[in-house]
Design an enzyme around this catalytic site. Sequence first.
Site, mmCIF file in Angstrom:
data_model
loop_
_atom_site.group_PDB
_atom_site.id
_atom_site.type_symbol
_atom_site.label_atom_id
_atom_site.label_comp_id
_atom_site.label_asym_id
_atom_site.label_seq_id
_atom_site.Cartn_x
_atom_site.Cartn_y
_atom_site.Cartn_z
ATOM 1 N N SER B 652 -53.385 14.344 -58.688
ATOM 2 C CA SER B 652 -54.220 13.249 -59.195
ATOM 3 C C SER B 652 -55.674 13.359 -58.714
ATOM 4 O O SER B 652 -56.527 12.603 -59.167
ATOM 5 C CB SER B 652 -53.629 11.900 -58.773
ATOM 6 O OG SER B 652 -53.773 11.739 -57.393
ATOM 7 N N LYS B 695 -54.984 2.375 -56.422
ATOM 8 C CA LYS B 695 -56.142 3.221 -56.111
ATOM 9 C C LYS B 695 -57.447 2.458 -56.358
ATOM 10 O O LYS B 695 -58.363 2.483 -55.526
ATOM 11 C CB LYS B 695 -56.095 4.490 -56.973
ATOM 12 C CG LYS B 695 -55.022 5.471 -56.499
ATOM 13 C CD LYS B 695 -54.893 6.634 -57.459
ATOM 14 C CE LYS B 695 -53.879 7.647 -56.922
ATOM 15 N NZ LYS B 695 -53.593 8.691 -57.904
#
Lengths: 265, 800
Positions: B652, B695
Amino acid sequence: MTDTAVLKKRILVALDAFQDYQTLLDIAASLAEHQSAALSALFVEDINLFHLAGLPFAMEIDRMFSTEQQLDEMKMTRNMESRLRRIRRALSDVNKQLRLQVSLTVVRGNYLTEALAAAAEVDLLLLENPGKRPARKEKTAGKDLFIRPVWLVYDGSPAADRSLDIAGEILKNRHAELNVVLKIQKGMDCAELKKKIQEKAAGFHAKAHFFVMAEENGFPSIMQNVLQKGSSIMIVNRELGESAETRKMAALISEAAGCPLLLVS
Amino acid sequence: MKKTPLEPGLLYKPCKTESLNFSTTEELEDIDVIIGQERAIQSILFGIRIGGKGYNIFALAPPGTGKLTTVRQLVEHEAGRQPVPSDWCYVNNFSSPAKPVCIELTPGKGKIFQQDMQQLIEELRIAIPSSFEGDEYRSRAEELEEESRQRESQAIEKLRDEAAESHIMLIETPTGYAFAPVDKDENVINPEQFKKLSETEQLSIQESIAKLQKRLQSLLKKFPSWRKETKRHLQELNRVIAQLAVNHSIDELKTKYAEQENIQRYLEQVEKDVIDHVNDFIPHREQVLSFLELPQGSDPFKRYQVNLIVDHGDRKTAPVVYEDHPNYANLIGRVDHLAYMGSLVTDFTMIKPGALHRANGGYLLLDARKLLMQPYAWDGLKRVLQSREIRIESLEKSLSLISAASLEPEPIPLYFKLILFGDRLIYYLLNLYDPEFQELFKVAADFDDSVDRETTVREYAGMLATIARREKLRPLSQQAAARVIEHSSRLVGDAEKLSTHLRSIKDLLTEADYWAENNGHDNIAASDVQQAIDHKIYRLDRIREKLYENIHRGTVMIDTEGKVVGQINGLSVLQLGDFSFGQPSRITATTRMGNGKVVDIEKETELGGAIHSKGVLILSSFIASRYARKTPFSLTASLVFEQSYGQVEGDSASLAEMCVILSSLAQIPLRQDIAMTGSVNQLGRVQPIGGVNEKIEGFFDICKKKGLTGTQGVIIPASNVKYLMLRWDVVHSAQAKQFQIYAVETVDEALEILTDMEAGAADENGEYPPETVNGRVAEQLLQFTSIKKKFLKSGREKND
């Protein structure tokens, strides 16, 4: 002897090298406990056995293995001592468990003679067929259920009444029947006696059966019935047959009936 | 064209209260708590209805999804349509007691049979002694005894009489018999008297005695065989009497169970055994045990008992059994032992049933994890499924742990459905490593982790109402239900889905109910739900707080403003038990002339996982194919997660890594007020990642703590927008234009946001405009190639 308030009662059990001494001691101990009596054991060493053992050619055939064995006085003495030890131990157990006063006397002679001689000084004498081992019994399915009856010879005397009371004590712990041999004297009301005995027997939950002793035959006449019905103990008042007659009667009953004989003074 | 931030409306998908037309969930009716699990339900129904070997079910789902409840509901419903199975019992095997025999009976008959046998023995205990008490038996037995006694005594008496003729007496000694000479009064003569006899007389006596002894000896030898004969006759008599007593009672039972052959056979054996052991039925007076004589070990009538191990007498449907502790013995059954005189003994009455016995003819539910944790349970269960019979085997014995005598009970035929439930991982591991698994568990019921939000909101609210009622909680207000539904979306990390993790929802409602009580609310309000969510985070976020504190204090270096070349804020997610949060990480890159290799420092130090390495390789492939199609790829780059001391895994961060390498290469500074997440493919397209909400919130929290500047934000993959269910404070900041979320589809879009420069598109010759990011990258690579060529050329000239 009869003054119980002053002198302690004594029960004598006469033993020799053959009987089931434990059973005899149990019966005697139970009676002694109920009557708060002292328990004496008389062990009679059969004089005939010692005479035999003294013979130079004395041999015996072993009962179990059918083998021939040398017999001598030493071996006989060992046998007697070993049995005495066991009897002492049993008496000691009785003393510990029931807290009874116990004693043991050892004499050498003839069983019946010695036992009856000692009987003069005791209230109850318990003896059994001398010189023979107890009859062998086969294992039947219901052996424990067959509680053999208690036999009592009754003549209406005070001693006979005492015998009846003792029969009651014995029956209290067994679910057995009471077979009463009526020794009818002149002028006695048989029905009255039966009623009296039945009432007493009901008190200790026993059923009484009656047999009349024919005077002309005496004891031999009732032995047929005793053998047929079986007997766990025979109770007789000593006055019924004194001295020689007693000895004869005792020998007859103890040998023929194959059960202990209790002589009540 | 530079991307604009996402509209705040895309950052959170609220639950529309108009779709919830109730004021509190009290108005809603109960529904099955399982929603949106059609596939799993159909699989289970198929599995429990289909016949055939191996069609057992494995229900796969993480714990807390309510699969046990679902399976139980379905199976119990199905069990209601099935007949009640047979009762089973174990009885003694009279010919081989170590191998007890099983008997199958119609439901409810087991108990009756057990009682019948008990009654039979009670009757026999009265009838047999009565028969032996009777006059008939008594007189016959005594006759036999007397006969035997007389036979012996007559033989002895005969010998005695013969001896008497010679003035010799047979007398008993304590250990046997002996002959002795007697005088006229029948007294044994003493040794002195004997000595006085003449030698001839002495000799004559001795000879006579010797002869008599021989005869006595041979006579005594005959006694044992005579006694044996008597004993045989007595036993025969006992047998006949016992038979008369037993036949009547047993015949009644034989008639009652005439249709069951196995019971007929058993009763015949009982009859024979009772007759053989008739003495056990006669009460004996207590006896003192002699030396070395053992007391009676157990009740002699125990062997006629019926050990009813499965009794379905009170049951109306097929059984559904859930075994919570599926160890070997609890599943297969066991044989107990009893300590007796220093050894362990057992018999058929000590056979204890297992879950398989109870579930026979029905359904058994087991937790796969618990099952696999128990030694030998899985192997034992498979063996049963293969053989389709329950064979109780002592595990201790088969492992040679004990040497006590054990039993081998006759196996019981098994017909049932087994439903295992467990994690997906367990299912796949068993599939992979256990060759028998597929053969035995042909039906998989795969429970979904989430359901479609759009179509199930109303149903979901019904489920909340049902849970609240069942758990005796306060009803939820409309807004509270909406908030729970929104949180459910957040739990699955997808604005378009709802969580099926019932345990989490149940816990949330329970905690919200607690807060409602604390706040004095009659119904659970939205604020109570929020308080429950916040308090749970508060209880769990100690580590997050410490991490953020370190960033704020500058210990962990994260810039939230300014521009830096070769440095970017990446985002990762930390999962700590039940709680996960986002963590910003500084990623830096350095570039130099080289041979086309991107050095992943994480991998080199063995801190990077395989997926991360794959992401890094994709980067070098992308850079080479985009910028060095016609020239050698003369670049070496190094990548590192700064201040990272643990494992780095996942791809990611590959978009951030791409941007930071290009920044370093082109020497273009990147914005530090922007963090980014997303993976990238070889063509430069941005791909979705997980944990997008955490996040974003992670970087937001850091920025907020340092002070929101209005320029800060996060770049995410455009394909992740539908997963956004951000916290309200993040959404509010976005609404106030204090924090922006950018969704990008390509690397170029991300570069434009990060550099405030145009990315630049290649013309027909593959050339990029010079004052663009791509142009600067291409130019730098060209320079590296040219320098490299010069080096190579001068090297060759030196060699020549």
